[in-house]
Design a protein around this motif. Sequence first.
Motif, PDB file in Angstrom:
ATOM      1  N   TYR A   1       0.858  -1.185   0.000  1.00 46.64           N
ATOM      2  CA  TYR A   1       0.000   0.000   0.000  1.00 46.64           C
ATOM      3  C   TYR A   1       0.892   1.231   0.000  1.00 46.64           C
ATOM      4  O   TYR A   1       1.829   1.323   0.796  1.00 46.64           O
ATOM      5  N   GLY A   2       0.579   2.200  -0.851  1.00 44.33           N
ATOM      6  CA  GLY A   2       1.348   3.435  -0.905  1.00 44.33           C
ATOM      7  C   GLY A   2       1.112   4.308   0.314  1.00 44.33           C
ATOM      8  O   GLY A   2       0.135   4.150   1.050  1.00 44.33           O
ATOM      9  N   LEU A   3       2.006   5.252   0.509  1.00 44.92           N
ATOM     10  CA  LEU A   3       1.900   6.159   1.654  1.00 44.92           C
ATOM     11  C   LEU A   3       0.614   6.963   1.635  1.00 44.92           C
ATOM     12  O   LEU A   3       0.078   7.316   2.688  1.00 44.92           O
ATOM     13  N   SER A   4       0.083   7.235   0.458  1.00 39.05           N
ATOM     14  CA  SER A   4      -1.167   8.006   0.361  1.00 39.05           C
ATOM     15  C   SER A   4      -2.356   7.263   0.956  1.00 39.05           C
ATOM     16  O   SER A   4      -3.384   7.866   1.255  1.00 39.05           O
ATOM     17  N   GLU A   5      -2.209   5.963   1.170  1.00 38.56           N
ATOM     18  CA  GLU A   5      -3.296   5.153   1.727  1.00 38.56           C
ATOM     19  C   GLU A   5      -3.273   5.105   3.257  1.00 38.56           C
ATOM     20  O   GLU A   5      -4.165   4.526   3.879  1.00 38.56           O
ATOM     21  N   THR A   6      -2.280   5.726   3.867  1.00 40.38           N
ATOM     22  CA  THR A   6      -2.098   5.653   5.323  1.00 40.38           C
ATOM     23  C   THR A   6      -3.364   5.984   6.118  1.00 40.38           C
ATOM     24  O   THR A   6      -3.726   5.232   7.028  1.00 40.38           O
TER      25      THR A   6
END
Length: 144
Positions: free
Chosen positions: A65-70
Amino acid sequence: MSQHHLLHQHPALQRLLAVPPHTLGRPLSPTNVWIGTRGTVTSLHSDPSDNLLCQVAGYKYIRLYGLSETPKLHATTLRSKNTNSFGTSPVRVEADPLPAAHASAADAAYVETILAPGDMLFIPKSVWHYVRSLTTSVSVNYWF
């Protein structure tokens, strides 16, 4: 098996491992060997360093999962003010259905793959990842 410093106890094993050239000459953290039976899960988390995960035996399912999904992952970053920060998430990504408290995780974008013997996966620093052994498996990872 949880994290254990096998290679510190048996330096002869350490000498059998070749360091991948992809570490670009950067200093390495201690090398880890991950041994688990089918169904062994490493819950969703992030690490403070770039990572090369090398599959030696067996098969593993990986989600990234990318950081934007945090925010969707209900994640917490620990020691966020220093270079050794890492993240944890209470979300059990393969739960079906997800509990109501974690429903937003269902909307989180991810990529997935299966690692086979001889495969190597680069996991960038701080990228969220989840791992499940599909068979009894052995992996080696290099943090750098």
